[in-house]
Design a protein around this motif. Structure first.
Motif, mmCIF file in Angstrom:
data_model
loop_
_atom_site.group_PDB
_atom_site.id
_atom_site.type_symbol
_atom_site.label_atom_id
_atom_site.label_comp_id
_atom_site.label_asym_id
_atom_site.label_seq_id
_atom_site.Cartn_x
_atom_site.Cartn_y
_atom_site.Cartn_z
ATOM 1 N N SER A 1 0.827 -1.208 0.000
ATOM 2 C CA SER A 1 0.000 0.000 0.000
ATOM 3 C C SER A 1 0.859 1.255 0.000
ATOM 4 C CB SER A 1 -0.919 0.004 1.230
ATOM 5 O OG SER A 1 -1.813 -1.070 1.170
ATOM 6 N N ALA A 2 1.929 1.246 0.791
ATOM 7 C CA ALA A 2 2.826 2.402 0.847
ATOM 8 C C ALA A 2 3.509 2.624 -0.502
ATOM 9 C CB ALA A 2 3.867 2.207 1.945
ATOM 10 N N GLU A 3 3.951 1.539 -1.144
ATOM 11 C CA GLU A 3 4.594 1.663 -2.455
ATOM 12 C C GLU A 3 3.627 2.241 -3.475
ATOM 13 O OE1 GLU A 3 6.200 -2.105 -3.660
ATOM 14 O OE2 GLU A 3 7.595 -2.161 -1.970
ATOM 15 N N GLN A 4 2.376 1.792 -3.447
ATOM 16 C CA GLN A 4 1.389 2.315 -4.392
ATOM 17 C C GLN A 4 1.128 3.788 -4.132
ATOM 18 O OE1 GLN A 4 -1.799 -0.480 -3.678
ATOM 19 N NE2 GLN A 4 -1.117 -1.830 -5.318
ATOM 20 N N LEU A 5 0.999 4.167 -2.872
ATOM 21 C CA LEU A 5 0.755 5.560 -2.519
ATOM 22 C C LEU A 5 1.936 6.432 -2.908
ATOM 23 C CD1 LEU A 5 -0.976 7.733 -1.171
ATOM 24 C CD2 LEU A 5 0.079 7.084 1.002
ATOM 25 N N MET A 6 3.126 5.980 -2.604
ATOM 26 C CA MET A 6 4.310 6.770 -2.935
ATOM 27 C C MET A 6 4.483 6.895 -4.447
ATOM 28 S SD MET A 6 5.243 7.942 -0.139
ATOM 29 C CE MET A 6 6.645 8.830 -0.755
ATOM 30 N N GLY A 7 4.129 5.859 -5.179
ATOM 31 C CA GLY A 7 4.184 5.943 -6.633
ATOM 32 C C GLY A 7 3.292 7.047 -7.157
ATOM 33 N N THR A 8 2.111 7.157 -6.578
ATOM 34 C CA THR A 8 1.171 8.208 -6.965
ATOM 35 C C THR A 8 1.730 9.583 -6.626
ATOM 36 O OG1 THR A 8 -0.694 6.714 -6.614
ATOM 37 C CG2 THR A 8 -1.190 9.061 -6.640
ATOM 38 N N VAL A 9 2.299 9.712 -5.444
ATOM 39 C CA VAL A 9 2.876 10.990 -5.023
ATOM 40 C C VAL A 9 4.010 11.387 -5.960
ATOM 41 C CG1 VAL A 9 4.219 12.131 -3.196
ATOM 42 C CG2 VAL A 9 2.206 10.758 -2.607
ATOM 43 N N PHE A 10 4.912 10.453 -6.256
ATOM 44 C CA PHE A 10 6.029 10.781 -7.132
ATOM 45 C C PHE A 10 5.563 11.086 -8.551
ATOM 46 C CE2 PHE A 10 8.669 8.647 -3.835
ATOM 47 C CZ PHE A 10 9.472 9.744 -3.549
ATOM 48 N N ASP A 11 4.532 10.403 -9.019
ATOM 49 C CA ASP A 11 3.987 10.724 -10.343
ATOM 50 C C ASP A 11 3.515 12.169 -10.381
ATOM 51 O OD1 ASP A 11 4.477 8.173 -11.273
ATOM 52 O OD2 ASP A 11 2.394 7.485 -11.079
ATOM 53 N N GLN A 12 2.851 12.604 -9.322
ATOM 54 C CA GLN A 12 2.371 13.991 -9.253
ATOM 55 C C GLN A 12 3.544 14.967 -9.212
ATOM 56 O OE1 GLN A 12 -0.770 15.232 -9.471
ATOM 57 N NE2 GLN A 12 -1.446 13.149 -9.863
ATOM 58 N N LEU A 13 4.582 14.627 -8.456
ATOM 59 C CA LEU A 13 5.725 15.518 -8.337
ATOM 60 C C LEU A 13 6.510 15.636 -9.632
ATOM 61 C CD1 LEU A 13 7.032 14.527 -4.800
ATOM 62 C CD2 LEU A 13 5.883 16.659 -5.454
ATOM 63 N N LEU A 14 6.485 14.606 -10.461
ATOM 64 C CA LEU A 14 7.251 14.615 -11.705
ATOM 65 C C LEU A 14 6.518 15.288 -12.856
ATOM 66 C CD1 LEU A 14 8.805 11.051 -11.502
ATOM 67 C CD2 LEU A 14 9.950 13.240 -11.115
ATOM 68 N N ARG A 15 5.262 15.629 -12.648
ATOM 69 C CA ARG A 15 4.520 16.313 -13.713
ATOM 70 C C ARG A 15 5.042 17.728 -13.880
ATOM 71 N NH1 ARG A 15 -1.817 14.574 -13.056
ATOM 72 N NH2 ARG A 15 -1.447 12.396 -13.540
ATOM 73 N N PRO A 16 5.023 18.218 -15.121
ATOM 74 C CA PRO A 16 5.470 19.599 -15.342
ATOM 75 C C PRO A 16 4.547 20.591 -14.643
ATOM 76 C CG PRO A 16 4.969 18.473 -17.428
ATOM 77 C CD PRO A 16 4.629 17.544 -16.329
ATOM 78 N N GLY A 17 5.100 21.726 -14.288
ATOM 79 C CA GLY A 17 4.310 22.765 -13.628
ATOM 80 C C GLY A 17 4.662 22.854 -12.157
ATOM 81 N N SER A 18 4.167 23.897 -11.550
ATOM 82 C CA SER A 18 4.449 24.085 -10.138
ATOM 83 C C SER A 18 3.510 23.220 -9.292
ATOM 84 C CB SER A 18 4.251 25.558 -9.763
ATOM 85 O OG SER A 18 2.871 25.890 -9.860
ATOM 86 N N PRO A 19 3.909 22.950 -8.064
ATOM 87 C CA PRO A 19 3.027 22.144 -7.190
ATOM 88 C C PRO A 19 1.657 22.782 -7.002
ATOM 89 C CG PRO A 19 5.220 22.313 -6.245
ATOM 90 C CD PRO A 19 5.180 23.219 -7.454
ATOM 91 N N GLU A 20 1.594 24.120 -6.996
ATOM 92 C CA GLU A 20 0.316 24.801 -6.830
ATOM 93 C C GLU A 20 -0.637 24.479 -7.988
ATOM 94 O OE1 GLU A 20 3.280 26.442 -6.582
ATOM 95 O OE2 GLU A 20 3.319 26.654 -4.401
ATOM 96 N N GLU A 21 -0.061 24.394 -9.221
ATOM 97 C CA GLU A 21 -0.882 24.097 -10.384
ATOM 98 C C GLU A 21 -1.436 22.668 -10.306
ATOM 99 O OE1 GLU A 21 1.621 24.708 -13.733
ATOM 100 O OE2 GLU A 21 1.690 26.872 -13.487
ATOM 101 N N CYS A 22 -0.635 21.773 -9.822
ATOM 102 C CA CYS A 22 -1.024 20.371 -9.805
ATOM 103 C C CYS A 22 -1.922 20.052 -8.625
ATOM 104 C CB CYS A 22 0.231 19.492 -9.795
ATOM 105 S SG CYS A 22 0.361 18.258 -8.528
ATOM 106 N N CYS A 23 -1.607 20.587 -7.460
ATOM 107 C CA CYS A 23 -2.234 20.094 -6.239
ATOM 108 C C CYS A 23 -2.910 21.179 -5.419
ATOM 109 C CB CYS A 23 -1.187 19.411 -5.365
ATOM 110 S SG CYS A 23 -0.232 18.157 -6.248
ATOM 111 N N GLY A 24 -2.929 22.391 -5.836
ATOM 112 C CA GLY A 24 -3.477 23.479 -5.037
ATOM 113 C C GLY A 24 -2.399 24.076 -4.164
ATOM 114 N N ASP A 25 -2.731 25.137 -3.473
ATOM 115 C CA ASP A 25 -1.689 25.808 -2.687
ATOM 116 C C ASP A 25 -1.783 25.516 -1.200
ATOM 117 O OD1 ASP A 25 -3.989 27.224 -2.354
ATOM 118 O OD2 ASP A 25 -3.082 29.205 -2.637
ATOM 119 N N GLY A 26 -2.362 24.405 -0.858
ATOM 120 C CA GLY A 26 -2.250 24.005 0.515
ATOM 121 C C GLY A 26 -3.516 23.776 1.176
#
Length: 87
Positions: A62-87
């Motif tokens: 479960s942790a590996e699957q979750l971390m894979g999702t997190v890293f996929d989001q982090l590797l997408r182009p754009g700033s974190p705010e664009e991808c995930c909101g600003d907090g």
């Protein structure tokens, strides 16, 4: 390509995760998991020597699957705010 043994192990982990989520660790039994998997307790124990080790493997998966999702989001182009909101 996965071997049949690895496919079986992954299937056991998926079923065990369902059982642990439904009834909790204490009430989950290897017998119930084996029944849902469609095998014997002996087969289950050949993959995981104890319920505790099976639970740890479920949590690792479960942790590996979750971390894979997190890293996929982090590797997408754009700033974190664009991808995930600003907090």
């Amino acid at each position: 390509m996965r071997t049949k043994s690895e496919e079986r192990r992954q299937h056991i982990l998926a079923i065990a995760a369902e059982v642990f989520l439904q009834v909790g660790f204490e009430k989950a039994s290897m017998a119930e998991i084996a029944q849902r998997v469609g095998g014997s307790k002996a087969t289950l124990y050949s993959y995981f020597p104890s319920k505790e080790e099976l639970f740890v493997a479920v949590m690792d998966r479960s942790a590996e699957q979750l971390m894979g999702t997190v890293f996929d989001q982090l590797l997408r182009p754009g700033s974190p705010e664009e991808c995930c909101g600003d907090g």
